[in-house]
Design a protein around this motif. Structure first.
Motif, PDB file in Angstrom:
ATOM      1  N   SER A  33      17.133  -1.360   4.221  1.00  0.00           N
ATOM      2  CA  SER A  33      17.629  -2.450   3.367  1.00  0.00           C
ATOM      3  C   SER A  33      16.734  -2.669   2.159  1.00  0.00           C
ATOM      4  CB  SER A  33      17.760  -3.755   4.184  1.00  0.00           C
ATOM      5  OG  SER A  33      18.717  -3.610   5.192  1.00  0.00           O
TER       6      SER A  33
ATOM      7  N   GLU B 229      18.473  -8.441   4.494  1.00  0.00           N
ATOM      8  CA  GLU B 229      19.803  -8.389   3.906  1.00  0.00           C
ATOM      9  C   GLU B 229      20.034  -9.484   2.864  1.00  0.00           C
ATOM     10  OE1 GLU B 229      22.769  -7.989   6.890  1.00  0.00           O
ATOM     11  OE2 GLU B 229      21.861  -6.184   7.745  1.00  0.00           O
TER      12      GLU B 229
ATOM     13  N   GLY C  49      21.724   0.257   4.683  1.00  0.00           N
ATOM     14  CA  GLY C  49      21.375   0.143   6.092  1.00  0.00           C
ATOM     15  C   GLY C  49      20.536   1.300   6.594  1.00  0.00           C
TER      16      GLY C  49
ATOM     17  N   ARG D  81      16.499  -8.007   9.785  1.00  0.00           N
ATOM     18  CA  ARG D  81      17.516  -7.679   8.793  1.00  0.00           C
ATOM     19  C   ARG D  81      18.322  -8.921   8.399  1.00  0.00           C
ATOM     20  NH1 ARG D  81      18.869  -2.430   7.737  1.00  0.00           N
ATOM     21  NH2 ARG D  81      18.071  -0.814   9.137  1.00  0.00           N
TER      22      ARG D  81
ATOM     23  N   PRO E 272      25.011  -4.426   4.454  1.00  0.00           N
ATOM     24  CA  PRO E 272      24.521  -3.063   4.636  1.00  0.00           C
ATOM     25  C   PRO E 272      24.752  -2.575   6.062  1.00  0.00           C
ATOM     26  CG  PRO E 272      22.892  -4.452   3.567  1.00  0.00           C
ATOM     27  CD  PRO E 272      23.946  -5.347   4.077  1.00  0.00           C
TER      28      PRO E 272
END
Length: 511
Positions: A95, A35, A91, A30, A9
């Motif tokens: 996420s 992610e 993104g 993330r 992302p």
């Protein structure tokens, strides 16, 4: 479970999603958490989220909050969603797959309907998407169990009339047959399939419409939504619907219980395949060798199968301890972290069943070794005691003592079971004040290897007729189980098809 084929992302902020925080997640958060979670959800949950969004559209239409044109515009965009598109948008949506779908659709609408996503929470949406995934994996697992059970059934059918030693306390005990033994494996599989009916009842209750924890403010038709998603009923209590992941906990519990039982069956095969027994063999393509000892033929696949059953117990421990001592409400700890090992548990079960099933499909019985092992042991001691009581009126406990003494003396004299010493038996009986007059005949009958199978007459015994009757019942039971699970899968597929027909019909976009 990450999918490396899904693009990472893009980074971004939380703008447009909330007024509570001003920036998106930190890069470390993330990378470590969001992610990988998103990749799994794109791979496994995205179809469920899209289906849920379509059900919500029909509810908004029913409530008079969307017109047909608005519904049609959103539904058309939902049909265009792809994994790559979600990854590209994510993104800028923290996420989060639910936020990402919303942003994907909103950006492509000429005008976003004001009421779209009113009175909505991610909590029940997420719980339902996860449940839909779990429901599908449960169907796969049940069908794999049926296939494995049928493989065991075919093997059992090949061994009904063969004699082999049965063991208790690791010692030769009575004559049984491979057919009798593997019918026990079939019975264990059917038992697990019965218990999975209860897991399915849990997985067949829809959380959708529970909201964040306390219910919704609009009069959502939760039963209708459940039916559109292929569920038979609603998880009624709003808090429980989002706080608990019963389906995952119960499925992993059943997998753990099955793994314990399967490990024991595999342990027997490992023993029987050893040189000291040599009762079974596997083809070379399912065997291994020693790098240093050329005389050895190993069966490492059995070690693999037994080891992998441990993963099933570990999965249950993981999810149960992950939920334990958490507050009874929706939380990331319960909904995501505690559940993170559940896909691997389904994968491990599938692997165990495929590998073990292949072993059973290729297993060869070494009939001579099994028969010779029976003939070398006094496995008819129990039968001899019964015959002394039933034919010579020797009290049962006395008959046990006499039979035991006969076997001790015969072994000391080097007499094999097939060479009865009628004089010795009569002498031992006389010491207890009894006689039979047919000692040789009783010993011959008691120590007969084929007679060890046919001496049993109760239902569920090792008698070939009893085993065949049991296998016939089990065959029907596997057929019935297969039909039940196939019907459930068909119902889910029909619900999905019906949902699209509704969207295209008078209630939906063509209105």
């Amino acid at each position: 479970m990450p999918n490396d084929d899904v693009p990472a992302p893009r980074s971004g902020d939380a703008g447009g999603l909330t007024g509570r925080i001003a920036s998106g997640p930190d890069a470390l958060l993330r990378d470590e958490v969001l992610e990988p979670q998103l990749r799994f959800e794109i791979e496994a949950l995205l179809p469920g989220y899209i289906q849920l969004e379509k059900v919500l559209l029909l509810e908004y239409r029913r409530l008079g909050l969307l017109d047909g044109a608005q519904l049609g515009a959103v539904a058309t965009l939902l049909d265009q969603v792809t994994p790559d598109a979600v990854a590209e948008e994510a993104g800028e949506s923290m996420s989060d797959i639910a936020f990402t779908l919303e942003r994907y659709v909103s950006r492509r609408l000429a005008e976003v309907p004001p009421a779209w996503h009113v009175d909505r929470s991610r909590n029940d949406l997420q719980a339902t998407a996860q449940l839909m995934y779990g429901r599908g994996r449960l169907l796969d697992s049940a069908e794999a169990l049926v296939a494995f059970g049928r493989t065991a059934h075919r093997l059992a059918s090949r061994g009904v009339d063969l004699a082999m030693p049965g063991y208790t306390h690791m010692q030769p005990a009575q004559v049984i047959s491979p057919g009798f033994y593997f019918a026990g494996l079939c019975d264990q599989v059917l038992h697990t399939l019965e218990r999975m009916e209860a897991v399915h009842r849990t997985a067949d209750a829809s959380p959708m419409g529970a909201g964040a924890m306390a219910g919704q403010e609009l009069p959502w038709d939760r039963s209708r939504m459940a039916g559109l998603l292929g569920f038979s009923h609603v998880r009624t209590h709003a808090l429980r619907a989002v706080a608990q992941r019963d389906w995952a906990l119960e499925a992993c519990a059943e997998f753990s219980l099955l793994g314990v039982a399967l490990s024991r069956f595999v342990t027997d095969l490992m023993t029987w395949g050893g040189a000291g027994y040599g009762f079974i063999d596997l083809p070379d393509q399912w065997s291994g060798i020693s790098s240093a000892m050329p005389q050895k033929k190993n069966f490492p696949v059995l070690e693999r199968v037994r080891a992998r059953t441990a993963h099933l117990s570990a999965a249950y421990t993981d999810i149960s301890t992950g939920q334990r001592n958490t507050p009874y409400s929706n939380s990331v700890e319960v909904s995501k972290e505690a559940n993170s090992g559940v896909p691997a548990a389904f994968d491990a079960l599938g692997s165990v069943l495929r590998l073990f099933g292949a072993v059973l499909e290729n297993l060869e019985f070494r009939e001579d070794r099994m028969r010779d092992a029976c003939a070398a042991e006094y496995l008819g001691g129990f039968t001899l005691a019964n015959l002394l009581t039933l034919r010579a009126a020797v009290p049962w406990r006395t008959a046990q003592v006499v039979a035991g003494r006969y076997i001790v003396r015969a072994v000391e004299a080097g007499l094999p079971p097939a060479e009865p010493d009628g004089g010795l038996l009569e002498a031992l009986l006389a010491e207890e004040g009894h006689r039979t007059g047919e000692a040789v005949a009783l010993l011959t009958e008691a120590m007969s290897v084929p007679g060890g199978l046919t001496a049993k007459s109760s239902d569920g015994s090792t008698h070939p007729d009893a085993v065949r009757a049991l296998l016939a019942e089990q065959s029907s039971a596997f057929d019935e189980a297969a039909e039940r699970w196939q019907t459930r899968r068909k119902g889910i597929e029909e619900a999905a098809a019906g949902l699209d027909r509704l969207l295209d019909g008078p209630e939906g976009r063509r209105s």
